[in-house]
Design a protein around this motif. Structure first.
Motif, PDB file in Angstrom:
ATOM      1  N   HIS A 523       0.860  -1.182   0.000  1.00  9.73           N
ATOM      2  CA  HIS A 523       0.000   0.000   0.000  1.00  9.73           C
ATOM      3  C   HIS A 523       0.900   1.237   0.000  1.00  9.73           C
ATOM      4  O   HIS A 523       1.861   1.296   0.758  1.00  9.73           O
ATOM      5  CB  HIS A 523      -0.888  -0.020   1.252  1.00  9.73           C
ATOM      6  CG  HIS A 523      -1.885   1.106   1.313  1.00  9.73           C
ATOM      7  ND1 HIS A 523      -1.528   2.371   1.733  1.00  9.73           N
ATOM      8  CD2 HIS A 523      -3.198   1.149   1.007  1.00  9.73           C
ATOM      9  CE1 HIS A 523      -2.612   3.148   1.672  1.00  9.73           C
ATOM     10  NE2 HIS A 523      -3.626   2.440   1.235  1.00  9.73           N
ATOM     11  N   LYS A 526       0.330   3.118   3.745  1.00  6.08           N
ATOM     12  CA  LYS A 526       0.379   2.285   4.949  1.00  6.08           C
ATOM     13  C   LYS A 526       1.507   1.253   4.939  1.00  6.08           C
ATOM     14  O   LYS A 526       1.739   0.586   5.930  1.00  6.08           O
ATOM     15  CB  LYS A 526      -0.960   1.568   5.137  1.00  6.08           C
ATOM     16  CG  LYS A 526      -2.114   2.539   5.338  1.00  6.08           C
ATOM     17  CD  LYS A 526      -3.313   1.879   5.953  1.00  6.08           C
ATOM     18  CE  LYS A 526      -4.182   1.182   4.926  1.00  6.08           C
ATOM     19  NZ  LYS A 526      -5.455   0.721   5.521  1.00  6.08           N
ATOM     20  N   SER A 529      -1.450  -3.236   3.282  1.00  6.15           N
ATOM     21  CA  SER A 529      -2.867  -3.194   3.628  1.00  6.15           C
ATOM     22  C   SER A 529      -3.331  -4.630   3.819  1.00  6.15           C
ATOM     23  O   SER A 529      -2.669  -5.574   3.393  1.00  6.15           O
ATOM     24  CB  SER A 529      -3.660  -2.509   2.514  1.00  6.15           C
ATOM     25  OG  SER A 529      -3.440  -3.162   1.287  1.00  6.15           O
ATOM     26  N   TYR A 531      -5.533  -7.738   3.071  1.00  2.00           N
ATOM     27  CA  TYR A 531      -6.375  -8.377   2.064  1.00  2.00           C
ATOM     28  C   TYR A 531      -6.840  -9.696   2.661  1.00  2.00           C
ATOM     29  O   TYR A 531      -6.029 -10.567   2.983  1.00  2.00           O
ATOM     30  CB  TYR A 531      -5.562  -8.609   0.787  1.00  2.00           C
ATOM     31  CG  TYR A 531      -6.384  -8.906  -0.445  1.00  2.00           C
ATOM     32  CD1 TYR A 531      -6.435  -8.006  -1.495  1.00  2.00           C
ATOM     33  CD2 TYR A 531      -7.096 -10.104  -0.574  1.00  2.00           C
ATOM     34  CE1 TYR A 531      -7.177  -8.279  -2.642  1.00  2.00           C
ATOM     35  CE2 TYR A 531      -7.842 -10.382  -1.717  1.00  2.00           C
ATOM     36  CZ  TYR A 531      -7.882  -9.462  -2.750  1.00  2.00           C
ATOM     37  OH  TYR A 531      -8.613  -9.729  -3.881  1.00  2.00           O
ATOM     38  N   LYS A 551     -16.003  -6.306   8.524  1.00  2.00           N
ATOM     39  CA  LYS A 551     -15.078  -5.206   8.771  1.00  2.00           C
ATOM     40  C   LYS A 551     -15.243  -4.692  10.204  1.00  2.00           C
ATOM     41  O   LYS A 551     -14.262  -4.490  10.933  1.00  2.00           O
ATOM     42  CB  LYS A 551     -15.434  -4.077   7.784  1.00  2.00           C
ATOM     43  CG  LYS A 551     -14.255  -3.268   7.341  1.00  2.00           C
ATOM     44  CD  LYS A 551     -14.713  -2.248   6.317  1.00  2.00           C
ATOM     45  CE  LYS A 551     -13.979  -0.948   6.537  1.00  2.00           C
ATOM     46  NZ  LYS A 551     -14.431   0.124   5.667  1.00  2.00           N
ATOM     47  N   THR A 563      -8.497  -2.780  10.547  1.00  2.00           N
ATOM     48  CA  THR A 563      -9.645  -2.823   9.634  1.00  2.00           C
ATOM     49  C   THR A 563      -9.238  -3.341   8.253  1.00  2.00           C
ATOM     50  O   THR A 563      -8.335  -2.796   7.630  1.00  2.00           O
ATOM     51  CB  THR A 563     -10.255  -1.413   9.467  1.00  2.00           C
ATOM     52  OG1 THR A 563     -10.469  -0.876  10.768  1.00  2.00           O
ATOM     53  CG2 THR A 563     -11.563  -1.454   8.712  1.00  2.00           C
ATOM     54  N   ASP A 565      -8.805  -3.875   4.395  1.00  2.00           N
ATOM     55  CA  ASP A 565      -8.954  -2.995   3.238  1.00  2.00           C
ATOM     56  C   ASP A 565      -9.725  -3.706   2.138  1.00  2.00           C
ATOM     57  O   ASP A 565     -10.459  -3.091   1.390  1.00  2.00           O
ATOM     58  CB  ASP A 565      -7.573  -2.601   2.714  1.00  2.00           C
ATOM     59  CG  ASP A 565      -6.805  -1.797   3.732  1.00  2.00           C
ATOM     60  OD1 ASP A 565      -6.808  -0.572   3.637  1.00  2.00           O
ATOM     61  OD2 ASP A 565      -6.225  -2.408   4.658  1.00  2.00           O
ATOM     62  N   TYR A 566      -9.509  -5.001   2.032  1.00  2.00           N
ATOM     63  CA  TYR A 566     -10.177  -5.797   1.005  1.00  2.00           C
ATOM     64  C   TYR A 566     -10.690  -7.079   1.648  1.00  2.00           C
ATOM     65  O   TYR A 566      -9.989  -7.687   2.455  1.00  2.00           O
ATOM     66  CB  TYR A 566      -9.204  -6.210  -0.098  1.00  2.00           C
ATOM     67  CG  TYR A 566      -8.441  -5.082  -0.733  1.00  2.00           C
ATOM     68  CD1 TYR A 566      -8.934  -4.437  -1.872  1.00  2.00           C
ATOM     69  CD2 TYR A 566      -7.217  -4.673  -0.203  1.00  2.00           C
ATOM     70  CE1 TYR A 566      -8.222  -3.404  -2.463  1.00  2.00           C
ATOM     71  CE2 TYR A 566      -6.500  -3.633  -0.791  1.00  2.00           C
ATOM     72  CZ  TYR A 566      -7.013  -3.005  -1.921  1.00  2.00           C
ATOM     73  OH  TYR A 566      -6.309  -1.988  -2.496  1.00  2.00           O
ATOM     74  N   ALA A 619     -10.952  -1.019  -2.503  1.00  2.00           N
ATOM     75  CA  ALA A 619     -11.015  -1.257  -1.062  1.00  2.00           C
ATOM     76  C   ALA A 619     -12.451  -1.149  -0.582  1.00  2.00           C
ATOM     77  O   ALA A 619     -13.234  -0.379  -1.129  1.00  2.00           O
ATOM     78  CB  ALA A 619     -10.157  -0.250  -0.325  1.00  2.00           C
TER      79      ALA A 619
END
Ligand code: WT7
Length: 620
Positions: A523, A526, A529, A531, A551, A563, A565-566, A619
């Motif tokens: 990412h 970040k 991220s 997934y 989520k 949290t 992202d995907y 996302a």
């Protein structure tokens, strides 16, 4: 130093005030979330506050060796609370205020804490965090699991007495917490914001200010053995259950003091600013203990780099004439997106050294930091270390070590690194493999709280005779070390470690989910991220509502940093014949990379095509 006795709060406070005559020196410039909200605390004042609060803890029955949970925002009282524990030999366990009730409950129970210290709430930018509400929820969860914490001390950070009443579920007695004198005296340029909700249970809850009011400003330190525990700090572990990393008094004190002094080339007239949160090890070592041990003046910042605008950091640098600045690559990448103009609005002429920590810094971000922020005048110290190492273990010494952008360069004094291959053989010269250390240094963790076996298994079992960092590393022809990132099932999201297992277990706790596999996907800001691949139970359909629920589930179990992202619906996951999920393959799918490498151990290759076809592109 076993057998020697000392007290770290004595060393960072009394010694500075009485022997080094630094009583009037500023320990912290506190800068609140709202610009204009500020406070200055000298070493003498800090000592007084710490003594008062240490007396409060004693009055509440806290004794040497007892564990104290602290769940607070970035306020001076957080430093006071931790040093008060240290003063009486109690063990602090600070839980980052961004963690959820569930995470707090887990940490309180694991460390068997006797008391919780928290605050009413705080603002992160425009967002109100009702900390007391979350803390209460955590204590209820503990009770449900038959663990009772009988005492909770709450700092009124946002509320004044009247405000507390209006927001209260069960209001505190009128005289429970007198209005703060200081609050009245200081004309605060605070925005008018809604007050936090403050649930109040008079049987458990006590108000910080009403407690300290009656206490003396003197409190003799409790002398501790060099190897007595100082604190526990939880860090993610690859099994999913966080590890209570335990540090002891003398080694940690010596190591944070020495690294702070040398790595930031500390000078008495410096104003130092580390932007980390004290809830993480960076804040423990390089906001509280290291700087204070040196008698340094620091900025303690409650807010965000982007609030009220993306110039905030540089505004603060100019305001306090910050000379040494320490931040994380994720913050640099975030600000980089807005270009150089917000930086150049401020002079930054006070800056002398720039530091980075948390994850490998990509050369573009390094260049921007060096050229735009530091105008090529300031050496960049890329400090590699871990919660477990207590302080910097691989780092340049500013202006002495020739820099290479993206390399943490060489070991600190006393640290002996090696690079091992999969069979545990030490590699010589240019090479790449597992980063290990060959001998202990003063700041190394001593155990996993309550589970020494886990300590041995995690760090010393894979390669007997070495401390295993869990990071990959490359050594170039000049002997420079380049950290390549985690090589276990860990993810680094914005400089915070998460284990794939803890996110997976949060997902499978949802009734719709049969199985989950989580991988990191690069990412731009970040670093990584999340997934997530989820296999649903029979008969359940995947839809947006479920996605939102999942989520939320992860946020509630762990905290906002985790949290997803995907989230991809995965009717089948790539597994070996023995049933082990091949995360290596999933990582490729998450990135849409078709070159999967060796997949001969895959039990059913048909799942792969299905997963590629149903990849998430945006996302959630
Ligand atoms: C992991 C430790 C140490 C304070 C913050 C994180 C990564 C940390 C660097 C760096 C490359 C780095 C490693 C390490 N890391 N600093 N300068 N270069 N990687 O503490 O949560 O214990 O995480 O952060 O992967 O193992 P932590």
């Amino acid at each position: 130093m076993e057998g020697a006795t000392t007290n770290i709060s004595y060393n960072v406070l009394d010694r500075n005030v009485h022997e080094r005559k630094l009583g009037d020196k500023v320990a912290f410039y506190w800068e609140g979330n709202e610009p204009g909200d500020e406070k200055t605390v000298t070493y003498r004042e800090l000592l007084q506050q710490v003594c008062k609060f240490a007396n409060v803890l004693k009055s509440q029955g806290v004794k040497k060796g007892d564990r104290v949970s602290i769940y607070m925002p970035m306020v001076v009282e957080l430093v006071v609370a931790m040093l008060a524990c240290a003063r009486i030999g109690a063990v602090h366990s600070i839980v980052f205020a961004g963690f959820s009730a569930e995470s707090l409950c887990e940490r309180i129970m694991d460390s068997q804490c006797c008391i919780l210290i928290t605050a009413d709430g705080f603002y992160r930018g425009d967002k109100l965090i009702n900390l007391k509400l979350i803390a209460d929820e955590a204590l209820q969860k503990c009770r449900d699991k038959s663990f009772t914490v009988e005492k909770c001390i709450m700092l009124k950070h946002l509320t004044k007495e009247d405000e507390a009443l209006s927001g209260s579920v069960s209001p505190p007695a009128k005289r429970a917490c007198p209005d703060l004198q200081q609050e009245k005296q200081k004309e605060r340029v605070r925005k008018v914001r809604p007050p936090p909700q403050v649930p109040w249970n008079p049987e458990i809850d006590m108000c910080w200010h009403s407690l300290i009011g009656e206490e003396s400003e003197e409190c003799d330190p409790v002398w501790c053995d060099s190897e007595d525990p100082l604190f526990i700090l939880y860090t993610s572990g690859s099994t999913g259950k966080p590890k209570g990393v335990l540090h002891t008094v003398s080694g940690y004190m010596l190591y944070t003091a020495a690294t702070f002094k040398m790595v930031f080339d500390y000078h008495p007239d410096d104003v130092y600013w580390c932007t980390a949160d004290i809830g993480w090890i960076t804040g423990h070592s390089y906001i509280t203990y290291g700087p204070l041990a040196n008698g340094a003046t620091s900025v303690l910042f409650e807010g965000l780099p982007t609030y009220p605008d993306v110039s905030r950091m540089w505004e603060i640098v100019d305001k306090y004439h910050v000379s040494k600045f320490y931040t994380a690559p994720t913050a640099i990448r975030l600000l980089m997106k807005y270009g150089s103009e917000p930086v150049q609005k401020y002079k930054r002429t006070s800056l002398k050294i720039l530091g980075t920590v948390g994850e490998p810094i990509n050369p573009e971000a390094w260049q921007w930091y060096y050229s735009v922020v530091g105008e090529k005048r300031c050496p960049v110290v890329d400090t590699f270390w871990q919660t477990e190492t207590g302080g910097h273990v691989m780092t340049p010494l500013p202006a002495a070590t020739p820099m290479k952008p993206g390399s943490a360069t060489f070991p600190f004094f006393g640290v002996v690194p090696a690079i091992l291959n999969e069979s545990g053989e030490e590699l010589e010269g240019p090479s790449e493999g597992y980063l290990v250390f060959k001998q202990p240094w003063p700041g190394v963790m001593r155990t996993v709280y309550g589970n020494h076996e886990r300590f041995e298994t995690t760090y010393f079992k894979k390669f007997p005779g070495y401390y295993v960092t869990g990071d990959g590393c490359r050594r170039d022809k000049d002997g420079y070390y380049w950290i390549t990132g985690r090589i276990d099932d860990m993810l680094n999201v914005s400089g915070h470690l998460l284990s794939t297992a803890e996110v997976e277990s949060a997902l499978v706790e949802h009734e719709a989910v049969a199985e989950a596999a989580v991988v990191g996907r690069p990412h731009p800001v970040k670093g990584e991220s999340l997934y997530c691949f989820v296999t649903l139970n029979d008969g359940i359909n995947y839809n947006q509502k479920l996605e939102a629920e999942l989520k939320k589930q992860v946020r509630e179990k762990i905290g906002a940093i985790a949290t997803p992202d995907y989230i991809q619906n995965a009717p089948g996951l790539p597994k070996t014949r023995s049933g082990k999920i091949m995360r290596r393959v999933l990582r490729k799918i998450a990135c849409n990379e078709r070159d999967l490498g060796d997949v001969s151990t895959l039990a059913d290759s048909s799942v792969i095509e299905h997963l590629f076809e149903n990849r998430c592109c945006t996302a959630v």
